[in-house]
Enzyme design. Structure first.
Site, PDB file in Angstrom:
ATOM      1  N   LYS A 254       0.794  -1.233   0.000  1.00  0.00           N
ATOM      2  CA  LYS A 254       0.000   0.000   0.000  1.00  0.00           C
ATOM      3  C   LYS A 254       0.828   1.286   0.000  1.00  0.00           C
ATOM      4  CE  LYS A 254      -3.384  -1.036  -0.697  1.00  0.00           C
ATOM      5  NZ  LYS A 254      -3.661  -1.687  -2.028  1.00  0.00           N
TER       6      LYS A 254
ATOM      7  N   HIS B 193       7.037  -7.595  -2.097  1.00  0.00           N
ATOM      8  CA  HIS B 193       6.790  -6.888  -0.833  1.00  0.00           C
ATOM      9  C   HIS B 193       7.721  -7.415   0.262  1.00  0.00           C
ATOM     10  CE1 HIS B 193       3.473  -4.561  -2.227  1.00  0.00           C
ATOM     11  NE2 HIS B 193       2.662  -5.572  -2.405  1.00  0.00           N
TER      12      HIS B 193
ATOM     13  N   SER C  78      -4.711   2.980   4.019  1.00  0.00           N
ATOM     14  CA  SER C  78      -4.857   2.293   2.744  1.00  0.00           C
ATOM     15  C   SER C  78      -4.947   0.771   2.947  1.00  0.00           C
ATOM     16  CB  SER C  78      -3.684   2.644   1.830  1.00  0.00           C
ATOM     17  OG  SER C  78      -3.842   2.072   0.566  1.00  0.00           O
TER      18      SER C  78
HETATM   19  P1  A3P Z   1      -5.052   4.716  -1.215  1.00  0.00           P
HETATM   20  O1  A3P Z   1      -5.700   3.493  -0.646  1.00  0.00           O
HETATM   21  O2  A3P Z   1      -4.591   5.661  -0.150  1.00  0.00           O
HETATM   22  O3  A3P Z   1      -5.882   5.395  -2.244  1.00  0.00           O
HETATM   23  P2  A3P Z   1      -0.072  -0.370  -3.694  1.00  0.00           P
HETATM   24  O4  A3P Z   1      -0.034  -0.253  -5.178  1.00  0.00           O
HETATM   25  O5  A3P Z   1       1.274  -0.433  -3.064  1.00  0.00           O
HETATM   26  O6  A3P Z   1      -1.006  -1.444  -3.244  1.00  0.00           O
HETATM   27  O7  A3P Z   1      -0.647   1.015  -3.149  1.00  0.00           O
HETATM   28  C1  A3P Z   1      -1.987   1.372  -3.360  1.00  0.00           C
HETATM   29  C2  A3P Z   1      -2.161   2.812  -2.960  1.00  0.00           C
HETATM   30  O8  A3P Z   1      -1.524   3.668  -3.929  1.00  0.00           O
HETATM   31  C3  A3P Z   1      -3.631   3.230  -2.931  1.00  0.00           C
HETATM   32  O9  A3P Z   1      -3.706   4.249  -1.943  1.00  0.00           O
HETATM   33  C4  A3P Z   1      -3.799   3.757  -4.349  1.00  0.00           C
HETATM   34  O10 A3P Z   1      -4.914   4.583  -4.522  1.00  0.00           O
HETATM   35  C5  A3P Z   1      -2.497   4.536  -4.497  1.00  0.00           C
HETATM   36  N1  A3P Z   1      -2.149   4.814  -5.893  1.00  0.00           N
HETATM   37  C6  A3P Z   1      -2.064   3.956  -6.916  1.00  0.00           C
HETATM   38  N2  A3P Z   1      -1.755   4.579  -8.061  1.00  0.00           N
HETATM   39  C7  A3P Z   1      -1.635   5.882  -7.752  1.00  0.00           C
HETATM   40  C8  A3P Z   1      -1.328   7.056  -8.515  1.00  0.00           C
HETATM   41  N3  A3P Z   1      -1.115   6.988  -9.827  1.00  0.00           N
HETATM   42  N4  A3P Z   1      -1.280   8.236  -7.861  1.00  0.00           N
HETATM   43  C9  A3P Z   1      -1.520   8.296  -6.540  1.00  0.00           C
HETATM   44  N5  A3P Z   1      -1.823   7.239  -5.769  1.00  0.00           N
HETATM   45  C10 A3P Z   1      -1.874   6.043  -6.369  1.00  0.00           C
END
Ligand code: A3P
Length: 291
Positions: free
Chosen positions: A42, A98, A128
């Site tokens: 996340k 991860h 998140s």
């Molecule tokens: P939120 O739940 O705060 O919206 P991961 O890819 O490591 O699982 O992380 C997911 C988090 O990154 C989510 O956060 C998601 O919305 C955010 N995220 C993914 N792509 C993004 C982007 N292009 N810009 C900003 N946040 C992004």
């Protein structure tokens, strides 16, 4: 949530240990041409993966659109496609993990393999992660945020403890094969970070190319892009449809909508304890002025 197991100080899925994956990962043969995107869950992994993919393929938007990210960027310790299948791929691969550095091969950073670690402030990570655990039908978390946060702080959640995970990478930030980026700096100045990543990967991009990557990987654009937004999970029955989407908010500072004063005080002192004697600092608020 599922079968968890403590392995070398980290909480992992029990399956990973029982079926030998974690041992096989230690012996996995990375190549000098490989690029690894590593993170605590996340922290913006998906975002960084799509950026790296476009840089590595010299902006092959067609290829990026034609295949889902999971097949373009396999997840090292996940059963699908699995280590054997990743090992068979020719040439330089793009691999997501991860796992903390200590669970990856000991010589990973000496091989020439490029590793990019993305970190995000732990308050937004926790928010998140909480939503993610509610979203996934096979986790099906039903608790309140404060309960989730307590288990996060007690290191009961998969891939915790959070601080050692971050610090293992961060302490190696001077290694020329490791680049550490922050979610918050990507939000604030994506052009600079994309440029930094492409320099790190030894790719020359024009300013227009950098801007095209930034535009393609903006939250709003990725959220509607079926090759990266995990919408196929819905068809696979992996998500609770009333719990929102994988692309939730993508913001810096959303934690402020979830942390009570009490929780915030406890969490802040937990952070200070864990960062004692380190120079690591997180960014907790969006300071972009032109928004
Ligand atoms: P939120 O739940 O705060 O919206 P991961 O890819 O490591 O699982 O992380 C997911 C988090 O990154 C989510 O956060 C998601 O919305 C955010 N995220 C993914 N792509 C993004 C982007 N292009 N810009 C900003 N946040 C992004």
């Amino acid at each position: 949530a599922g079968d968890r197991f403590l392995y070398n100080g980290y909480v992992l899925h029990g399956e990973m240990i029982k079926n030998g994956t974690i041992r096989d990962v230690k012996n996995f043969e990375f190549r000098p041409q490989d690029v690894v995107v590593a993170s605590f869950p996340k922290s913006g992994t998906t975002w960084l993966e799509e950026i790296v993919f476009l840089i590595q393929t010299h902006l092959d938007f067609k290829l990026a659109a034609s295949t889902i990210l999971e097949s373009r960027f396999p997840y090292l310790e996940y059963p699908y496609p699995g280590l054997k299948s990743i090992a068979k791929q020719q040439g330089g691969r793009m691999i997501k993990t991860h796992l903390p550095l200590s669970l990856l091969p000991d010589d990973l950073l000496q091989k020439g393999t490029k590793v990019i670690y993305i970190m995000r402030n732990p308050k937004d990570v926790a928010v998140s992660y909480y939503h993610f655990f509610r979203l996934l039908s096979f986790v099906n978390y039903k608790g309140e945020f404060r309960d989730f946060l307590k288990s996060f702080m007690k290191n009961e959640v998969v891939y915790t403890p959070y601080f050692p995970h971050v610090l293992e990478y961060w302490n190696n930030r001077d290694n020329p094969n490791l680049l550490v980026v922050h979610f918050e700096e990507m939000k604030k100045d994506p052009e600079t970070v994309v440029q930094k990543i492409s320099n790190f990967l030894g790719k020359d991009l024009t300013y227009d190319e950098v801007r095209m990557i930034v535009e393609h990987t903006r939250f709003e654009n990725m959220a509607i892009n079926p090759s990266v937004n995990y919408s196929h999970w819905e068809d696979l029955g992996l998500v609770n449809k009333n719990e929102g989407k994988f692309f939730r908010k993508g913001a810096v500072g959303d934690w402020q909508n979830y942390f009570s004063e009490d929780l915030n005080r406890d969490f802040d002192s937990w952070i200070s304890q864990n960062l004692e004697n380190t120079k690591l600092a997180f960014i907790f608020a969006d300071t972009t002025e032109d928004k």
